[in-house]
Design a protein around this motif. Structure first.
Motif, PDB file in Angstrom:
ATOM      1  N   ILE A 116       0.903  -1.076  -0.114  1.00 40.73           N
ATOM      2  CA  ILE A 116      -0.054   0.058   0.114  1.00 40.73           C
ATOM      3  C   ILE A 116       0.779   1.207  -0.168  1.00 40.73           C
ATOM      4  CG2 ILE A 116      -1.740   1.110   1.290  1.00 40.73           C
ATOM      5  CD1 ILE A 116      -2.421  -1.477   2.578  1.00 40.73           C
ATOM      6  N   PRO A 117       1.000   2.167  -1.109  1.00 38.04           N
ATOM      7  CA  PRO A 117       1.836   3.223  -1.380  1.00 38.04           C
ATOM      8  C   PRO A 117       1.192   4.712  -0.595  1.00 38.04           C
ATOM      9  CG  PRO A 117       0.372   2.993  -3.089  1.00 38.04           C
ATOM     10  CD  PRO A 117       0.050   1.921  -2.380  1.00 38.04           C
ATOM     11  N   LEU A 118       2.097   5.081  -0.042  1.00 35.93           N
ATOM     12  CA  LEU A 118       1.772   6.566   0.896  1.00 35.93           C
ATOM     13  C   LEU A 118       3.209   7.509   0.711  1.00 35.93           C
ATOM     14  CD1 LEU A 118       0.279   5.176   4.160  1.00 35.93           C
ATOM     15  CD2 LEU A 118      -0.893   6.861   2.415  1.00 35.93           C
ATOM     16  N   ALA A 119       2.962   8.507   0.225  1.00 35.17           N
ATOM     17  CA  ALA A 119       3.934   9.766   0.223  1.00 35.17           C
ATOM     18  C   ALA A 119       3.485  10.763   1.437  1.00 35.17           C
ATOM     19  CB  ALA A 119       4.017  10.355  -1.244  1.00 35.17           C
ATOM     20  N   VAL A 120       4.524  10.872   2.338  1.00 31.60           N
ATOM     21  CA  VAL A 120       4.307  11.530   3.508  1.00 31.60           C
ATOM     22  C   VAL A 120       5.395  12.413   3.708  1.00 31.60           C
ATOM     23  CG1 VAL A 120       3.703  11.981   5.975  1.00 31.60           C
ATOM     24  CG2 VAL A 120       2.759  10.005   4.362  1.00 31.60           C
ATOM     25  N   HIS A 121       5.198  13.808   3.389  1.00 32.39           N
ATOM     26  CA  HIS A 121       6.694  14.721   3.447  1.00 32.39           C
ATOM     27  C   HIS A 121       6.286  15.907   4.424  1.00 32.39           C
ATOM     28  CE1 HIS A 121       8.807  18.552   1.988  1.00 32.39           C
ATOM     29  NE2 HIS A 121       9.785  17.267   2.083  1.00 32.39           N
ATOM     30  N   PRO A 122       7.132  15.903   5.396  1.00 30.31           N
ATOM     31  CA  PRO A 122       7.101  16.980   6.300  1.00 30.31           C
ATOM     32  C   PRO A 122       7.680  18.337   5.888  1.00 30.31           C
ATOM     33  CG  PRO A 122       9.058  15.338   6.683  1.00 30.31           C
ATOM     34  CD  PRO A 122       8.328  14.744   5.688  1.00 30.31           C
ATOM     35  N   ALA A 123       7.096  19.315   5.887  1.00 27.30           N
ATOM     36  CA  ALA A 123       7.441  20.672   5.362  1.00 27.30           C
ATOM     37  C   ALA A 123       8.241  21.310   6.514  1.00 27.30           C
ATOM     38  CB  ALA A 123       6.437  21.358   4.981  1.00 27.30           C
ATOM     39  N   CYS A 139       3.569  20.850  12.660  1.00 31.84           N
ATOM     40  CA  CYS A 139       4.286  20.915  11.268  1.00 31.84           C
ATOM     41  C   CYS A 139       3.304  20.226  10.134  1.00 31.84           C
ATOM     42  CB  CYS A 139       5.590  20.020  11.190  1.00 31.84           C
ATOM     43  SG  CYS A 139       6.462  19.752   9.673  1.00 31.84           S
ATOM     44  N   THR A 140       3.277  20.754   9.143  1.00 31.02           N
ATOM     45  CA  THR A 140       2.538  20.322   7.800  1.00 31.02           C
ATOM     46  C   THR A 140       3.083  19.282   7.263  1.00 31.02           C
ATOM     47  OG1 THR A 140       1.622  22.665   7.544  1.00 31.02           O
ATOM     48  CG2 THR A 140       1.263  21.172   5.663  1.00 31.02           C
ATOM     49  N   PHE A 141       2.401  18.257   7.029  1.00 27.35           N
ATOM     50  CA  PHE A 141       2.981  17.119   6.221  1.00 27.35           C
ATOM     51  C   PHE A 141       2.044  16.981   5.098  1.00 27.35           C
ATOM     52  CE2 PHE A 141       4.770  16.249  10.376  1.00 27.35           C
ATOM     53  CZ  PHE A 141       5.719  15.066  10.122  1.00 27.35           C
ATOM     54  N   ALA A 142       2.739  16.876   3.790  1.00 30.83           N
ATOM     55  CA  ALA A 142       2.133  16.815   2.571  1.00 30.83           C
ATOM     56  C   ALA A 142       1.559  15.260   2.536  1.00 30.83           C
ATOM     57  CB  ALA A 142       2.741  17.236   1.388  1.00 30.83           C
ATOM     58  N   VAL A 143       0.306  14.828   2.225  1.00 27.67           N
ATOM     59  CA  VAL A 143      -0.129  13.361   2.006  1.00 27.67           C
ATOM     60  C   VAL A 143      -0.304  13.095   0.684  1.00 27.67           C
ATOM     61  CG1 VAL A 143      -1.575  11.749   2.838  1.00 27.67           C
ATOM     62  CG2 VAL A 143      -0.349  13.006   4.514  1.00 27.67           C
ATOM     63  N   GLN A 154      -3.004  10.348   6.892  1.00 27.10           N
ATOM     64  CA  GLN A 154      -3.426  11.561   7.719  1.00 27.10           C
ATOM     65  C   GLN A 154      -3.307  10.924   9.192  1.00 27.10           C
ATOM     66  OE1 GLN A 154      -6.969  11.969   5.393  1.00 27.10           O
ATOM     67  NE2 GLN A 154      -6.732  14.102   5.253  1.00 27.10           N
ATOM     68  N   ALA A 155      -3.725   9.729   9.396  1.00 28.83           N
ATOM     69  CA  ALA A 155      -3.727   9.281  10.841  1.00 28.83           C
ATOM     70  C   ALA A 155      -2.333   9.149  11.290  1.00 28.83           C
ATOM     71  CB  ALA A 155      -4.424   7.969  10.950  1.00 28.83           C
ATOM     72  N   LEU A 156      -1.346   8.557  10.378  1.00 28.32           N
ATOM     73  CA  LEU A 156       0.049   8.749  10.981  1.00 28.32           C
ATOM     74  C   LEU A 156       0.474  10.047  11.441  1.00 28.32           C
ATOM     75  CD1 LEU A 156       1.190   6.068   8.313  1.00 28.32           C
ATOM     76  CD2 LEU A 156       1.360   5.603  10.861  1.00 28.32           C
ATOM     77  N   GLY A 161       1.558  14.378  15.803  1.00 31.94           N
ATOM     78  CA  GLY A 161       1.501  15.975  16.170  1.00 31.94           C
ATOM     79  C   GLY A 161       1.643  16.736  14.809  1.00 31.94           C
ATOM     80  N   GLY A 162       1.462  16.295  13.890  1.00 32.10           N
ATOM     81  CA  GLY A 162       1.675  17.058  12.639  1.00 32.10           C
ATOM     82  C   GLY A 162       0.222  17.364  11.899  1.00 32.10           C
ATOM     83  N   GLU A 163       0.201  18.221  10.913  1.00 33.89           N
ATOM     84  CA  GLU A 163      -1.077  18.444  10.524  1.00 33.89           C
ATOM     85  C   GLU A 163      -1.105  18.271   8.955  1.00 33.89           C
ATOM     86  OE1 GLU A 163      -1.823  22.865  10.946  1.00 33.89           O
ATOM     87  OE2 GLU A 163      -1.839  22.752  13.246  1.00 33.89           O
ATOM     88  N   PRO A 164      -2.037  16.931   8.339  1.00 35.00           N
ATOM     89  CA  PRO A 164      -1.846  16.473   7.270  1.00 35.00           C
ATOM     90  C   PRO A 164      -2.401  17.497   6.146  1.00 35.00           C
ATOM     91  CG  PRO A 164      -3.285  15.385   8.426  1.00 35.00           C
ATOM     92  CD  PRO A 164      -2.806  16.334   9.610  1.00 35.00           C
ATOM     93  N   VAL A 165      -1.876  17.676   5.142  1.00 36.85           N
ATOM     94  CA  VAL A 165      -2.659  18.479   3.797  1.00 36.85           C
ATOM     95  C   VAL A 165      -2.423  17.385   2.653  1.00 36.85           C
ATOM     96  CG1 VAL A 165      -2.441  20.688   4.711  1.00 36.85           C
ATOM     97  CG2 VAL A 165      -0.482  19.563   3.083  1.00 36.85           C
ATOM     98  N   ILE A 166      -3.689  17.314   1.880  1.00 36.35           N
ATOM     99  CA  ILE A 166      -3.652  16.429   0.774  1.00 36.35           C
ATOM    100  C   ILE A 166      -3.102  17.017  -0.468  1.00 36.35           C
ATOM    101  CG2 ILE A 166      -5.018  14.902  -0.719  1.00 36.35           C
ATOM    102  CD1 ILE A 166      -4.680  13.681   2.180  1.00 36.35           C
TER     103      ILE A 166
END
Length: 314
Positions: A116-123, A139-143, A154-156, A161-166
């Motif tokens: 299952i692929p996921l891209a999760v980048h911390p800005a 911190c914002t994470f791009a999901v 998003q749950a990860l 403690g981060g804030e996910p954005v799609i």
């Protein structure tokens, strides 16, 4: 939604991987193994992931329910493909990479094997120390992920403690270019300003710049969130001689920076000043901070294609 308690394997205990692994461990996930090639990575793993076995990549992948790929951008595609060729990926296994550049297409060989692929980048920038753990809060994470598994990414992020954005797959490159342009070039800009201040006799240029740049950054980011100065070309938070149409001041700046370049070889400083001041002039015009005449006078002083008898863009 929680991703559940998972056995996490960290491939690349660098500044990002070791910190994110430590953050996931703190939320209850088990770190089942990590890779660390350099001495610096081994020391980092020892500090942030104590007790975690350091293994070869295939063994980390074999043990993990979630594989965290925190490797350089240019190494990512080859690593994913190579692991697919040796049959390392497992059906149902979560594969998360932290590259800003890529979405999930780079993980296609793993997905084809049932992962299952996921891209999760911390800005944010990382020091690779425990100091980063506190900075993850907010911190914002791009999901980027297939729609059905976006909630897992998003749950990860929320768990640590981060804030996910799609971020859609097709705009991932633009997203990363924007971050690099803002953060990396800000560092260059500060270094250039500090060098000019040193040449002006300022002993501690960072102390002079910190309050000024902090206030400017705060104003600019607040304006961006309020969509003031985001587009088309406007920049409501701009201050200084360009925003006032002070051509004489800009011309003096160009002269003293040219002298600095002649004395020190720092030709990048006047070049950067010209290019950024051109952008500032165009955005000041779009924001109605200056009129067409003032904008054209500034662009003429700064040189460039706009000064060659063409009308100033509005």
């Amino acid at each position: 939604m929680r991703a559940g308690r998972l056995g996490v394997g960290v491939v690349g205990a660098g500044r990002v991987g070791a910190v994110l692994g430590s953050a996931l461990r703190a939320t209850g996930h088990a770190i089942v193994g990590a890779t660390a090639i350099s001495e610096a990575s081994r020391e980092r793993a020892d500090a942030l992931l104590p007790g975690v076995p350091l293994l070869e990549v295939p063994e980390v992948v074999e043990r993990a329910e979630l594989v965290l790929l925190a490797v350089p951008d240019d190494a990512l595609a080859g690593l994913v493909l190579g692991l697919a060729e040796v049959g390392a990926w497992q059906p149902g296994q979560l594969v998360v990479h932290t590259s800003g550049r890529y979405g999930v297409s780079v993980l296609e060989p793993a997905r084809a094997a049932g992962a299952i692929p996921l891209a999760v980048h911390p800005a944010m920038t990382f020091t690779g120390t425990s100091l980063d753990l506190a900075r993850l809060e907010g911190c914002t994470f791009a999901v980027t992920a297939p729609a059905a598994v976006q909630p897992i990414g998003q749950a990860l992020v929320v768990e640590i403690g981060g804030e996910p954005v799609i971020v859609p797959e097709e705009t991932r490159g633009l997203y990363h270019a924007a971050l690099a342009h803002g953060a990396n070039h800000l560092v260059v800009l500060v270094a250039q300003a500090a060098q000019a201040l040193e040449a002006a006799g300022i002993e501690k240029p960072g102390r002079v710049l910190a309050p000024l740049l902090s206030a400017a950054l705060d104003g600019a980011t607040r304006a961006a969130d309020a969509r003031e100065g985001v587009g088309p070309g406007a920049i409501s938070a701009l201050t200084g001689p360009v925003s006032r149409g002070d051509v004489g001041t800009v011309e003096e700046h160009l002269a003293v920076l040219a002298d600095l370049a002649a004395r020190t070889g720092a030709t990048d400083i006047p070049d950067s000043y010209r290019e950024l001041a051109r952008g500032a002039a165009r955005r000041a015009l779009a924001s109605h901070r200056i009129d067409d005449t003032a904008a054209q006078a500034l662009l003429d002083a700064l040189g460039g294609p706009e000064s060659a008898g063409r009308s100033t863009p509005s």
